[in-house]
Write a protein that holds these residues in place. Structure first.
Motif, PDB file in Angstrom:
ATOM      1  N   TYR A   2    -134.544 -33.157 -62.165  1.00 33.48           N
ATOM      2  CA  TYR A   2    -133.684 -34.124 -62.833  1.00 33.48           C
ATOM      3  C   TYR A   2    -133.627 -35.380 -61.982  1.00 33.48           C
ATOM      4  O   TYR A   2    -133.594 -35.311 -60.755  1.00 33.48           O
ATOM      5  N   ASN A   3    -133.585 -36.514 -62.630  1.00 34.05           N
ATOM      6  CA  ASN A   3    -133.377 -37.797 -61.970  1.00 34.05           C
ATOM      7  C   ASN A   3    -132.150 -38.435 -62.598  1.00 34.05           C
ATOM      8  O   ASN A   3    -132.090 -38.572 -63.824  1.00 34.05           O
ATOM      9  N   PHE A   4    -131.172 -38.773 -61.774  1.00 34.47           N
ATOM     10  CA  PHE A   4    -129.951 -39.403 -62.249  1.00 34.47           C
ATOM     11  C   PHE A   4    -129.826 -40.787 -61.626  1.00 34.47           C
ATOM     12  O   PHE A   4    -130.066 -40.951 -60.426  1.00 34.47           O
ATOM     13  N   ILE A   5    -129.446 -41.760 -62.419  1.00 39.59           N
ATOM     14  CA  ILE A   5    -129.111 -43.088 -61.901  1.00 39.59           C
ATOM     15  C   ILE A   5    -127.661 -43.349 -62.272  1.00 39.59           C
ATOM     16  O   ILE A   5    -127.289 -43.308 -63.443  1.00 39.59           O
ATOM     17  N   ASP A   6    -126.849 -43.568 -61.250  1.00 46.16           N
ATOM     18  CA  ASP A   6    -125.424 -43.852 -61.413  1.00 46.16           C
ATOM     19  C   ASP A   6    -125.151 -45.283 -60.956  1.00 46.16           C
ATOM     20  O   ASP A   6    -125.687 -45.711 -59.939  1.00 46.16           O
ATOM     21  N   PHE A   7    -124.309 -45.991 -61.683  1.00 42.07           N
ATOM     22  CA  PHE A   7    -123.880 -47.323 -61.256  1.00 42.07           C
ATOM     23  C   PHE A   7    -122.519 -47.611 -61.861  1.00 42.07           C
ATOM     24  O   PHE A   7    -122.156 -47.045 -62.892  1.00 42.07           O
ATOM     25  N   GLY A   8    -121.753 -48.449 -61.181  1.00 41.76           N
ATOM     26  CA  GLY A   8    -120.433 -48.774 -61.687  1.00 41.76           C
ATOM     27  C   GLY A   8    -119.600 -49.521 -60.670  1.00 41.76           C
ATOM     28  O   GLY A   8    -120.110 -50.096 -59.707  1.00 41.76           O
ATOM     29  N   ALA A   9    -118.292 -49.490 -60.887  1.00 46.47           N
ATOM     30  CA  ALA A   9    -117.327 -50.201 -60.045  1.00 46.47           C
ATOM     31  C   ALA A   9    -116.506 -49.195 -59.250  1.00 46.47           C
ATOM     32  O   ALA A   9    -116.250 -48.080 -59.704  1.00 46.47           O
ATOM     33  N   ARG A  10    -116.102 -49.623 -58.050  1.00 42.19           N
ATOM     34  CA  ARG A  10    -115.241 -48.787 -57.220  1.00 42.19           C
ATOM     35  C   ARG A  10    -114.201 -49.658 -56.530  1.00 42.19           C
ATOM     36  O   ARG A  10    -114.429 -50.843 -56.310  1.00 42.19           O
TER      37      ARG A  10
ATOM     38  N   GLY B 186    -118.029 -45.393 -63.568  1.00 43.93           N
ATOM     39  CA  GLY B 186    -119.394 -45.859 -63.737  1.00 43.93           C
ATOM     40  C   GLY B 186    -120.076 -45.219 -64.921  1.00 43.93           C
ATOM     41  O   GLY B 186    -119.454 -44.612 -65.782  1.00 43.93           O
ATOM     42  N   PHE B 187    -121.373 -45.356 -64.915  1.00 42.11           N
ATOM     43  CA  PHE B 187    -122.228 -44.870 -65.976  1.00 42.11           C
ATOM     44  C   PHE B 187    -123.362 -44.100 -65.324  1.00 42.11           C
ATOM     45  O   PHE B 187    -123.864 -44.491 -64.272  1.00 42.11           O
ATOM     46  N   VAL B 188    -123.768 -43.006 -65.934  1.00 45.13           N
ATOM     47  CA  VAL B 188    -124.890 -42.216 -65.432  1.00 45.13           C
ATOM     48  C   VAL B 188    -125.923 -42.054 -66.544  1.00 45.13           C
ATOM     49  O   VAL B 188    -125.569 -41.923 -67.712  1.00 45.13           O
ATOM     50  N   THR B 189    -127.175 -42.112 -66.168  1.00 44.29           N
ATOM     51  CA  THR B 189    -128.273 -41.831 -67.086  1.00 44.29           C
ATOM     52  C   THR B 189    -129.200 -40.844 -66.383  1.00 44.29           C
ATOM     53  O   THR B 189    -129.286 -40.828 -65.154  1.00 44.29           O
ATOM     54  N   SER B 190    -129.873 -39.997 -67.155  1.00 44.08           N
ATOM     55  CA  SER B 190    -130.702 -38.973 -66.528  1.00 44.08           C
ATOM     56  C   SER B 190    -132.033 -38.818 -67.242  1.00 44.08           C
ATOM     57  O   SER B 190    -132.188 -39.184 -68.410  1.00 44.08           O
ATOM     58  N   SER B 191    -132.982 -38.255 -66.509  1.00 36.52           N
ATOM     59  CA  SER B 191    -134.264 -37.855 -67.082  1.00 36.52           C
ATOM     60  C   SER B 191    -134.597 -36.475 -66.536  1.00 36.52           C
ATOM     61  O   SER B 191    -134.108 -36.077 -65.481  1.00 36.52           O
ATOM     62  N   TYR B 192    -135.455 -35.760 -67.262  1.00 36.84           N
ATOM     63  CA  TYR B 192    -135.728 -34.366 -66.947  1.00 36.84           C
ATOM     64  C   TYR B 192    -137.225 -34.103 -67.067  1.00 36.84           C
ATOM     65  O   TYR B 192    -137.891 -34.653 -67.944  1.00 36.84           O
ATOM     66  N   SER B 193    -137.749 -33.265 -66.172  1.00 36.10           N
ATOM     67  CA  SER B 193    -139.131 -32.800 -66.299  1.00 36.10           C
ATOM     68  C   SER B 193    -139.217 -31.386 -65.752  1.00 36.10           C
ATOM     69  O   SER B 193    -138.344 -30.932 -65.014  1.00 36.10           O
ATOM     70  N   HIS B 194    -140.273 -30.679 -66.132  1.00 34.65           N
ATOM     71  CA  HIS B 194    -140.466 -29.315 -65.641  1.00 34.65           C
ATOM     72  C   HIS B 194    -141.959 -29.003 -65.542  1.00 34.65           C
ATOM     73  O   HIS B 194    -142.787 -29.610 -66.214  1.00 34.65           O
ATOM     74  N   ASP B 195    -142.258 -28.065 -64.672  1.00 30.85           N
ATOM     75  CA  ASP B 195    -143.599 -27.499 -64.540  1.00 30.85           C
ATOM     76  C   ASP B 195    -143.435 -25.993 -64.552  1.00 30.85           C
ATOM     77  O   ASP B 195    -142.452 -25.468 -64.057  1.00 30.85           O
ATOM     78  N   GLY B 196    -144.406 -25.280 -65.099  1.00 31.76           N
ATOM     79  CA  GLY B 196    -144.300 -23.833 -65.074  1.00 31.76           C
ATOM     80  C   GLY B 196    -145.463 -23.179 -65.772  1.00 31.76           C
ATOM     81  O   GLY B 196    -146.279 -23.824 -66.412  1.00 31.76           O
ATOM     82  N   ASN B 197    -145.494 -21.862 -65.655  1.00 30.02           N
ATOM     83  CA  ASN B 197    -146.581 -21.121 -66.270  1.00 30.02           C
ATOM     84  C   ASN B 197    -146.170 -20.457 -67.575  1.00 30.02           C
ATOM     85  O   ASN B 197    -146.870 -19.616 -68.086  1.00 30.02           O
ATOM     86  N   GLY B 198    -145.042 -20.817 -68.101  1.00 30.12           N
ATOM     87  CA  GLY B 198    -144.575 -20.244 -69.353  1.00 30.12           C
ATOM     88  C   GLY B 198    -144.050 -21.336 -70.262  1.00 30.12           C
ATOM     89  O   GLY B 198    -144.052 -22.508 -69.928  1.00 30.12           O
ATOM     90  N   VAL B 199    -143.633 -20.942 -71.442  1.00 29.05           N
ATOM     91  CA  VAL B 199    -143.079 -21.907 -72.396  1.00 29.05           C
ATOM     92  C   VAL B 199    -141.621 -22.147 -72.047  1.00 29.05           C
ATOM     93  O   VAL B 199    -140.844 -21.213 -71.893  1.00 29.05           O
ATOM     94  N   VAL B 200    -141.247 -23.389 -71.895  1.00 28.86           N
ATOM     95  CA  VAL B 200    -139.870 -23.736 -71.565  1.00 28.86           C
ATOM     96  C   VAL B 200    -139.234 -24.350 -72.794  1.00 28.86           C
ATOM     97  O   VAL B 200    -139.686 -25.370 -73.284  1.00 28.86           O
ATOM     98  N   GLY B 201    -138.209 -23.746 -73.305  1.00 34.74           N
ATOM     99  CA  GLY B 201    -137.490 -24.289 -74.438  1.00 34.74           C
ATOM    100  C   GLY B 201    -136.201 -24.939 -73.989  1.00 34.74           C
ATOM    101  O   GLY B 201    -135.124 -24.626 -74.489  1.00 34.74           O
ATOM    102  N   TYR B 202    -136.302 -25.829 -73.038  1.00 39.87           N
ATOM    103  CA  TYR B 202    -135.109 -26.419 -72.425  1.00 39.87           C
ATOM    104  C   TYR B 202    -135.264 -27.923 -72.380  1.00 39.87           C
ATOM    105  O   TYR B 202    -136.308 -28.437 -72.007  1.00 39.87           O
ATOM    106  N   ASP B 203    -134.235 -28.622 -72.781  1.00 36.92           N
ATOM    107  CA  ASP B 203    -134.244 -30.082 -72.744  1.00 36.92           C
ATOM    108  C   ASP B 203    -133.162 -30.577 -71.807  1.00 36.92           C
ATOM    109  O   ASP B 203    -132.258 -29.836 -71.439  1.00 36.92           O
TER     110      ASP B 203
END
Length: 185
Positions: free
Chosen positions: A91-99, A124-141
């Motif tokens: 997972y990659n998360f980018i967070d930004f905002g005020a403190r 703040g605000f967070v946005t994310s992206s997701y990736s996976h590697d594996g030897n089987g079928v991944v039914g996950y988002d």
């Protein structure tokens, strides 16, 4: 959540107990604090390793109150094995905002002018992206997507030079523990 708040209160009191008492102000009105940091763990992360790189910038409106912004990038990786299949999740998360921070040195009469205890909140605000590697079928988002992110933090800085110091923070809502260098302009 109650355990997290109790943890922040205990850490804040421990940080404050290392100081001596008398009147001083470690952050002065007009100071700008730039703090690159490294964090371990992440608010959304379960098992696996989460590392955060970020930077906070705050302007001191008074000797006690500062405010500004933050931006952080977090990479969380974990692997999962099930029925002979192995998956690596990233997972990659980018967070930004005020403190905003309240600096307790003057209120608590901290005599060590190099020590700056503080606590505050962020939104703040967070946005994310997701990736996976594996030897089987991944039914996950990626179920994290994007969202508003509120949180609280407590920390302390120690200035070993008039304009350069180190800091540590604990927080609820971003990375549980972080630290880095502070440059005061």
């Amino acid at each position: 959540m109650k355990k997290d708040i109790r943890f922040l209160v205990v850490i804040s009191f421990l940080l404050l107990s290392f100081s001596q008492f008398s009147v001083s102000a470690q952050v002065r009105k007009g100071d700008f604090l730039l703090s690159p940091n490294l964090g371990l763990g992440y608010y959304y992360a379960g098992s696996g390793l989460a590392v955060t790189l970020g930077v906070n910038g705050e302007y001191a409106f008074t000797d006690e109150i500062s405010g500004g912004g933050y931006i952080a990038y977090t990479r969380w990786t974990t692997d999962y094995g099930y029925q002979g299949n192995n998956y690596d999740y990233s997972y990659n998360f980018i967070d930004f905002g005020a403190r905003a921070s309240y600096h307790f040195a003057k209120l608590l009469r901290v005599s060590n002018k190099k020590f700056d205890p503080y606590a505050g909140a962020f939104l703040g605000f967070v946005t994310s992206s997701y990736s996976h590697d594996g030897n089987g079928v991944v039914g996950y988002d990626d179920n994290y997507g994007s969202d508003l992110r509120p949180g609280i933090f407590a920390g302390a800085r120690y200035f070993f030079q008039p304009n350069i110091g180190v800091f540590g923070e604990v927080s609820i809502g971003l990375t549980p523990i972080s630290g880095g260098v502070t440059f005061k302009f």
